[in-house]
Scaffold this motif. Sequence first.
Motif, PDB file in Angstrom:
ATOM      1  N   TYR A   7      35.731  42.247  28.352  1.00 21.64           N
ATOM      2  CA  TYR A   7      36.480  41.719  29.483  1.00 21.64           C
ATOM      3  C   TYR A   7      36.213  42.518  30.765  1.00 21.64           C
ATOM      4  CZ  TYR A   7      39.046  39.005  26.030  1.00 21.64           C
ATOM      5  OH  TYR A   7      39.379  38.132  25.030  1.00 21.64           O
ATOM      6  N   ASN A   8      36.672  41.931  31.878  1.00 19.46           N
ATOM      7  CA  ASN A   8      36.665  42.676  33.123  1.00 19.46           C
ATOM      8  C   ASN A   8      37.505  43.938  32.939  1.00 19.46           C
ATOM      9  OD1 ASN A   8      35.162  40.858  34.802  1.00 19.46           O
ATOM     10  ND2 ASN A   8      36.921  39.493  34.791  1.00 19.46           N
ATOM     11  N   LYS A   9      37.197  44.957  33.711  1.00 19.86           N
ATOM     12  CA  LYS A   9      37.902  46.229  33.547  1.00 19.86           C
ATOM     13  C   LYS A   9      38.593  46.641  34.838  1.00 19.86           C
ATOM     14  CE  LYS A   9      33.452  48.396  34.436  1.00 19.86           C
ATOM     15  NZ  LYS A   9      32.301  49.090  33.855  1.00 19.86           N
ATOM     16  N   GLY A 111      37.921  32.790  32.493  1.00 26.79           N
ATOM     17  CA  GLY A 111      38.798  33.448  31.542  1.00 26.79           C
ATOM     18  C   GLY A 111      39.907  34.163  32.287  1.00 26.79           C
ATOM     19  N   ILE A 112      40.120  35.436  31.969  1.00 34.14           N
ATOM     20  CA  ILE A 112      41.178  36.186  32.638  1.00 34.14           C
ATOM     21  C   ILE A 112      40.662  36.734  33.964  1.00 34.14           C
ATOM     22  CG2 ILE A 112      42.852  38.051  32.425  1.00 34.14           C
ATOM     23  CD1 ILE A 112      42.389  38.013  29.424  1.00 34.14           C
ATOM     24  N   PRO A 113      41.177  36.270  35.100  1.00 38.08           N
ATOM     25  CA  PRO A 113      40.743  36.804  36.395  1.00 38.08           C
ATOM     26  C   PRO A 113      41.148  38.273  36.538  1.00 38.08           C
ATOM     27  CG  PRO A 113      41.883  34.693  36.659  1.00 38.08           C
ATOM     28  CD  PRO A 113      42.133  35.157  35.255  1.00 38.08           C
ATOM     29  N   ILE A 114      40.364  39.024  37.284  1.00 39.75           N
ATOM     30  CA  ILE A 114      40.658  40.439  37.491  1.00 39.75           C
ATOM     31  C   ILE A 114      42.063  40.676  38.061  1.00 39.75           C
ATOM     32  CG2 ILE A 114      40.022  42.472  38.861  1.00 39.75           C
ATOM     33  CD1 ILE A 114      37.124  41.783  38.409  1.00 39.75           C
ATOM     34  N   LYS A 179      46.135  48.357  28.867  1.00 38.21           N
ATOM     35  CA  LYS A 179      45.347  49.490  28.366  1.00 38.21           C
ATOM     36  C   LYS A 179      44.088  49.020  27.635  1.00 38.21           C
ATOM     37  CE  LYS A 179      49.116  52.863  27.990  1.00 38.21           C
ATOM     38  NZ  LYS A 179      49.739  52.341  29.180  1.00 38.21           N
ATOM     39  N   GLU A 180      44.099  47.791  27.130  1.00 38.21           N
ATOM     40  CA  GLU A 180      42.913  47.247  26.456  1.00 38.21           C
ATOM     41  C   GLU A 180      41.805  46.938  27.458  1.00 38.21           C
ATOM     42  OE1 GLU A 180      43.886  43.933  23.992  1.00 38.21           O
ATOM     43  OE2 GLU A 180      45.690  44.898  23.161  1.00 38.21           O
ATOM     44  N   PHE A 181      42.167  46.834  28.748  1.00 34.05           N
ATOM     45  CA  PHE A 181      41.195  46.506  29.790  1.00 34.05           C
ATOM     46  C   PHE A 181      40.871  47.719  30.655  1.00 34.05           C
ATOM     47  CE2 PHE A 181      43.845  42.814  28.861  1.00 34.05           C
ATOM     48  CZ  PHE A 181      42.903  41.858  28.523  1.00 34.05           C
ATOM     49  N   ASP A 182      41.345  48.871  30.255  1.00 33.84           N
ATOM     50  CA  ASP A 182      41.123  50.086  31.035  1.00 33.84           C
ATOM     51  C   ASP A 182      39.626  50.386  31.133  1.00 33.84           C
ATOM     52  OD1 ASP A 182      41.404  52.403  32.432  1.00 33.84           O
ATOM     53  OD2 ASP A 182      42.496  53.486  30.884  1.00 33.84           O
ATOM     54  N   SER A 183      39.202  50.838  32.300  1.00 32.89           N
ATOM     55  CA  SER A 183      37.787  51.144  32.537  1.00 32.89           C
ATOM     56  C   SER A 183      37.231  52.092  31.483  1.00 32.89           C
ATOM     57  CB  SER A 183      37.614  51.771  33.921  1.00 32.89           C
ATOM     58  OG  SER A 183      38.053  50.912  34.929  1.00 32.89           O
ATOM     59  N   VAL A 184      38.022  53.083  31.109  1.00 34.90           N
ATOM     60  CA  VAL A 184      37.557  54.074  30.134  1.00 34.90           C
ATOM     61  C   VAL A 184      37.221  53.404  28.804  1.00 34.90           C
ATOM     62  CG1 VAL A 184      38.181  56.128  28.819  1.00 34.90           C
ATOM     63  CG2 VAL A 184      38.883  55.917  31.215  1.00 34.90           C
ATOM     64  N   VAL A 185      38.097  52.505  28.362  1.00 35.04           N
ATOM     65  CA  VAL A 185      37.905  51.816  27.075  1.00 35.04           C
ATOM     66  C   VAL A 185      36.693  50.888  27.122  1.00 35.04           C
ATOM     67  CG1 VAL A 185      38.937  50.184  25.436  1.00 35.04           C
ATOM     68  CG2 VAL A 185      40.351  51.942  26.520  1.00 35.04           C
ATOM     69  N   ILE A 186      36.611  50.060  28.184  1.00 34.83           N
ATOM     70  CA  ILE A 186      35.520  49.088  28.291  1.00 34.83           C
ATOM     71  C   ILE A 186      34.175  49.788  28.447  1.00 34.83           C
ATOM     72  CG2 ILE A 186      34.599  47.149  29.593  1.00 34.83           C
ATOM     73  CD1 ILE A 186      37.148  46.477  28.088  1.00 34.83           C
ATOM     74  N   GLU A 187      34.130  50.807  29.288  1.00 33.31           N
ATOM     75  CA  GLU A 187      32.859  51.513  29.519  1.00 33.31           C
ATOM     76  C   GLU A 187      32.391  52.249  28.266  1.00 33.31           C
ATOM     77  OE1 GLU A 187      33.595  53.909  32.921  1.00 33.31           O
ATOM     78  OE2 GLU A 187      33.679  52.196  34.299  1.00 33.31           O
ATOM     79  N   GLU A 188      33.322  52.750  27.495  1.00 30.05           N
ATOM     80  CA  GLU A 188      32.957  53.412  26.238  1.00 30.05           C
ATOM     81  C   GLU A 188      32.320  52.418  25.271  1.00 30.05           C
ATOM     82  OE1 GLU A 188      35.096  55.777  22.503  1.00 30.05           O
ATOM     83  OE2 GLU A 188      36.142  55.594  24.433  1.00 30.05           O
TER      84      GLU A 188
END
Length: 203
Positions: A7-9, A111-114, A179-188
Amino acid sequence: EKPEILYNKVDCKRFSNSQKIEGLPYPLIISVGRLIEAKNHQCLIKAMQNLDAHCIIIGNGDYYNELQNLIKKLDLEDKIIIEKSVSNKSIQDYYKSAQVFALAYDPELEGIPIPVIEAMATGLPVVIPFPNNEYSDNLEDTVVFSQRNSESFSKNIGKILLDSQNAMELSEKSLKKSKEFDSVVIEEREAQIYEELISEKTS
């Protein structure tokens, strides 16, 4: 063989630590998105006729004049403001100053807009359209789904404004889900995917 959606982050820390802007009206509904047909800002504008609240729409686009004319036609100029642009450094403070986020975008097209994720990361109750073909992105227990018409949006926004306990529960759910869309999680996960692809190719 193994489809996966990333997803978008958003920077959850930035949005959760935002500050309210003094002088904005209360209660306040916020909507963020380009002023185009697919975002259906007309829905929210018409919904405001039956709500004892104010609304700020942040965005610019081809529908700006049309939406301004609609606001004037419905005599809602004292309740609705359209801001063509705000500083990216302060956008989180506008979210923080609101009580509800609402956007009647077309789920057939996106989908889910930012902005929806940003609103959740700020802890806002969120009102958005029912998803396309039951693909809810697991938001059933987090957001309030509505039909893409002013009556449905007005009813659901009104319920949130009148029930502080419900608003608080929705706020907590938004923060938890964001928290599921947090940059840290998505980038990891992005890094892991690249490593997996490189590993497969070299082997």
